[in-house]
Design an enzyme around this catalytic site. Structure first.
Site, PDB file in Angstrom:
ATOM      1  N   LYS A  63       6.444  -4.778   2.784  1.00 39.89           N
ATOM      2  CA  LYS A  63       7.382  -3.660   2.733  1.00 39.89           C
ATOM      3  C   LYS A  63       7.688  -3.150   4.143  1.00 39.89           C
ATOM      4  O   LYS A  63       6.815  -3.129   4.997  1.00 39.89           O
ATOM      5  CB  LYS A  63       6.744  -2.533   1.908  1.00 39.89           C
ATOM      6  CG  LYS A  63       7.663  -1.383   1.606  1.00 39.89           C
ATOM      7  CD  LYS A  63       6.940  -0.336   0.777  1.00 39.89           C
ATOM      8  CE  LYS A  63       6.156   0.638   1.628  1.00 39.89           C
ATOM      9  NZ  LYS A  63       6.956   1.691   2.261  1.00 39.89           N
TER      10      LYS A  63
ATOM     11  N   LYS B   2       7.160   2.901   7.781  1.00 41.20           N
ATOM     12  CA  LYS B   2       7.223   3.599   9.062  1.00 41.20           C
ATOM     13  C   LYS B   2       5.884   3.645   9.788  1.00 41.20           C
ATOM     14  O   LYS B   2       5.836   3.751  10.999  1.00 41.20           O
ATOM     15  CB  LYS B   2       7.820   4.994   8.900  1.00 41.20           C
ATOM     16  CG  LYS B   2       7.016   5.954   8.055  1.00 41.20           C
ATOM     17  CD  LYS B   2       7.724   7.295   7.995  1.00 41.20           C
ATOM     18  CE  LYS B   2       7.664   7.890   6.608  1.00 41.20           C
ATOM     19  NZ  LYS B   2       6.319   7.954   6.024  1.00 41.20           N
TER      20      LYS B   2
ATOM     21  N   LYS C 155      -7.136  -0.395  -0.313  1.00 38.05           N
ATOM     22  CA  LYS C 155      -7.620  -0.005   1.016  1.00 38.05           C
ATOM     23  C   LYS C 155      -9.129  -0.141   1.106  1.00 38.05           C
ATOM     24  O   LYS C 155      -9.655  -0.592   2.113  1.00 38.05           O
ATOM     25  CB  LYS C 155      -7.211   1.436   1.348  1.00 38.05           C
ATOM     26  CG  LYS C 155      -5.752   1.502   1.749  1.00 38.05           C
ATOM     27  CD  LYS C 155      -5.454   2.576   2.774  1.00 38.05           C
ATOM     28  CE  LYS C 155      -4.004   2.410   3.232  1.00 38.05           C
ATOM     29  NZ  LYS C 155      -3.234   3.611   3.270  1.00 38.05           N
TER      30      LYS C 155
HETATM   31  P1  ATP Z   1       3.902   5.001   5.148  1.00 35.26           P
HETATM   32  O1  ATP Z   1       3.839   3.683   5.848  1.00 35.26           O
HETATM   33  O2  ATP Z   1       3.249   6.116   5.912  1.00 35.26           O
HETATM   34  O3  ATP Z   1       3.443   4.958   3.711  1.00 35.26           O
HETATM   35  P2  ATP Z   1       6.626   4.836   4.208  1.00 35.26           P
HETATM   36  O4  ATP Z   1       7.701   4.264   5.076  1.00 35.26           O
HETATM   37  O5  ATP Z   1       6.087   3.984   3.106  1.00 35.26           O
HETATM   38  O6  ATP Z   1       5.460   5.357   5.153  1.00 35.26           O
HETATM   39  P3  ATP Z   1       6.557   7.240   2.604  1.00 35.26           P
HETATM   40  O7  ATP Z   1       6.426   8.553   3.308  1.00 35.26           O
HETATM   41  O8  ATP Z   1       5.348   6.631   1.968  1.00 35.26           O
HETATM   42  O9  ATP Z   1       7.206   6.196   3.641  1.00 35.26           O
HETATM   43  O10 ATP Z   1       7.701   7.363   1.515  1.00 35.26           O
HETATM   44  C1  ATP Z   1       8.860   8.139   1.676  1.00 35.26           C
HETATM   45  C2  ATP Z   1       9.913   7.682   0.691  1.00 35.26           C
HETATM   46  O11 ATP Z   1      10.505   6.460   1.146  1.00 35.26           O
HETATM   47  C3  ATP Z   1       9.360   7.392  -0.699  1.00 35.26           C
HETATM   48  O12 ATP Z   1      10.303   7.859  -1.641  1.00 35.26           O
HETATM   49  C4  ATP Z   1       9.268   5.869  -0.751  1.00 35.26           C
HETATM   50  O13 ATP Z   1       9.389   5.358  -2.067  1.00 35.26           O
HETATM   51  C5  ATP Z   1      10.456   5.461   0.118  1.00 35.26           C
HETATM   52  N1  ATP Z   1      10.242   4.177   0.800  1.00 35.26           N
HETATM   53  C6  ATP Z   1       9.295   3.911   1.726  1.00 35.26           C
HETATM   54  N2  ATP Z   1       9.399   2.657   2.180  1.00 35.26           N
HETATM   55  C7  ATP Z   1      10.424   2.083   1.499  1.00 35.26           C
HETATM   56  C8  ATP Z   1      11.021   0.780   1.506  1.00 35.26           C
HETATM   57  N3  ATP Z   1      10.587  -0.180   2.311  1.00 35.26           N
HETATM   58  N4  ATP Z   1      12.067   0.545   0.680  1.00 35.26           N
HETATM   59  C9  ATP Z   1      12.525   1.513  -0.131  1.00 35.26           C
HETATM   60  N5  ATP Z   1      12.010   2.757  -0.199  1.00 35.26           N
HETATM   61  C10 ATP Z   1      10.975   3.060   0.608  1.00 35.26           C
HETATM   62 MG    MG Z   2       4.416   4.695   1.828  1.00 36.90          MG
END
Ligand code: ATP
Ligand code: MG
Length: 329
Positions: free
Chosen positions: A194, A197, A111
């Site tokens: 990836k 969200k 970042k």
């Molecule tokens: P952000 O974009 O805010 O980082 P995120 O979708 O990556 O959001 P997190 O809150 O960082 O979500 O992670 C929540 C859980 O979901 C963690 O256990 C993470 O490993 C899992 N996770 C997030 N994105 C993925 C993905 N694309 N595939 C599999 N597991 C995921």
């Molecule tokens: Mg994340």
């Protein structure tokens, strides 16, 4: 039962990636471990959040977790800011962490290289210490992590050992647990990225659990694939199809090998159409359960009793450390 802890940031709507990579595993873990899950709303504000959306996302995560099958009788579900000890311990841990260690964290390095160090807030820099506090307050044995969080758990272990050496044994040293089904779900529109969200620029590439099921169906139909028409798993050369195979396999529990056989004589259109219907039906089911959870108005109670249980453990732990530091008697 051994304790396990995990968190999720309310930075956006819960995605199919979150379901496959995290929630689905928790359904199994809740029978095998004493499972603590918290909604990491402090971590969310390391990036600016609209306050109404943050509130809605926080509540939706709790409702969706229950809708997906997490059982509040088995799982301790709570919101990070309901337990003030997280922020308190995090400051204490800042005092046991070196700048060099935080500078070496790849997420921060990525970042800061992208945005420049002067435009990164300090909360993002010290994020690993807040994460260490989230963990160490509860003495969990296991932290289920994907690749991206492994380094932060390693740092948590280093800090915990350092504190233990200085103050006597106060923390259990947690172990990262790489889930058996550690699928990393990629964006449907760019399978090199990836599915996240918080990635608002990538709406088409992301299936949200609260998406209109017909919209989700269209997203699958228009997912990026390659021009070779064969359906088989090859992350490197066929990232789009491989990602769809992962999603298909995870939602049906049919192995990828069996899917390759099933679709050996099919074209992409047929394969995508089947998957699109599977995703659509999955969302219809989850959303009807989500509606039931909201209608039953149990969320406040679940979060309150989760917080009560968590607070008892966290306050004892912080008090113990405060005493050892001369901050409490
Ligand atoms: P952000 O974009 O805010 O980082 P995120 O979708 O990556 O959001 P997190 O809150 O960082 O979500 O992670 C929540 C859980 O979901 C963690 O256990 C993470 O490993 C899992 N996770 C997030 N994105 C993925 C993905 N694309 N595939 C599999 N597991 C995921
Ligand atoms: Mg994340």
């Amino acid at each position: 039962m051994e304790r396990m802890l995990s968190g999720i940031k309310p930075t956006g709507q819960v995605t199919l990636g979150n379901y496959i990579g995290a929630i689905k595993n928790f359904l199994k873990y809740q029978d095998e471990y004493e499972l603590f899950i918290f909604i990491a709303n402090l971590h969310a504000i390391t990036v600016f959040q609209d306050k109404l959306e943050l509130k809605k996302n926080t509540k939706d995560i709790a409702a969706l977790y229950l809708a997906c099958g997490l059982d509040p009788k088995k799982v301790t579900l709570f919101i990070q800011t309901d337990i003030l000890e997280h922020a308190n311990l995090s400051f204490v841990l800042n005092c046991f962490t070196y700048m060099g260690e935080l500078n070496r964290m790849t997420q921060y390095k990525d970042k800061s290289q992208k945005l420049g160090e002067s435009s990164i807030n300090v909360g993002l820099f010290t994020y690993p210490d807040l994460m260490a506090a989230d963990i160490l307050l509860y003495d969990p044995k296991y932290i289920p992590v994907g690749d991206d969080q492994k380094q932060h758990v390693e740092l948590t272990r280093d800090i915990a050992s350092r504190v233990n050496n200085r103050l006597g044994n106060v923390f259990v040293i947690p172990e990262p647990l790489i889930p058996e089904n550690g699928a990393r779900i990629m964006s449907l529109s760019d399978p090199s990225k990836k599915m996240s969200k918080s990635d608002e620029s990538n709406d088409k590439g992301c299936i949200y659990l609260l998406d209109d099921p017909d919209v989700a169906k269209k997203k699958i139909m228009s997912a990026v694939t390659d021009s070779d028409a064969k359906i088989f798993f090859d992350r490197e050369n066929k990232p789009g199809i491989s990602n769809l195979l992962e999603i298909y396999s995870s939602l049906t529990d049919i192995s990828i090998k069996d899917l390759e056989k099933k679709y050996s004589n099919s074209n992409y259109g047929e394969f995508k159409k089947d998957l699109a219907n599977i995703v659509k039906n999955f969302l219809i089911d989850i959303q009807s359960k989500y509606k039931n959870v909201l209608d039953s108005k149990i969320i406040e109670d679940v979060l309150e009793s989760g917080a009560q249980k968590a607070r008892l453990i966290a306050s004892k732990k912080l008090n113990k450390i405060y005493k050892k530091l001369g901050l409490a008697s």
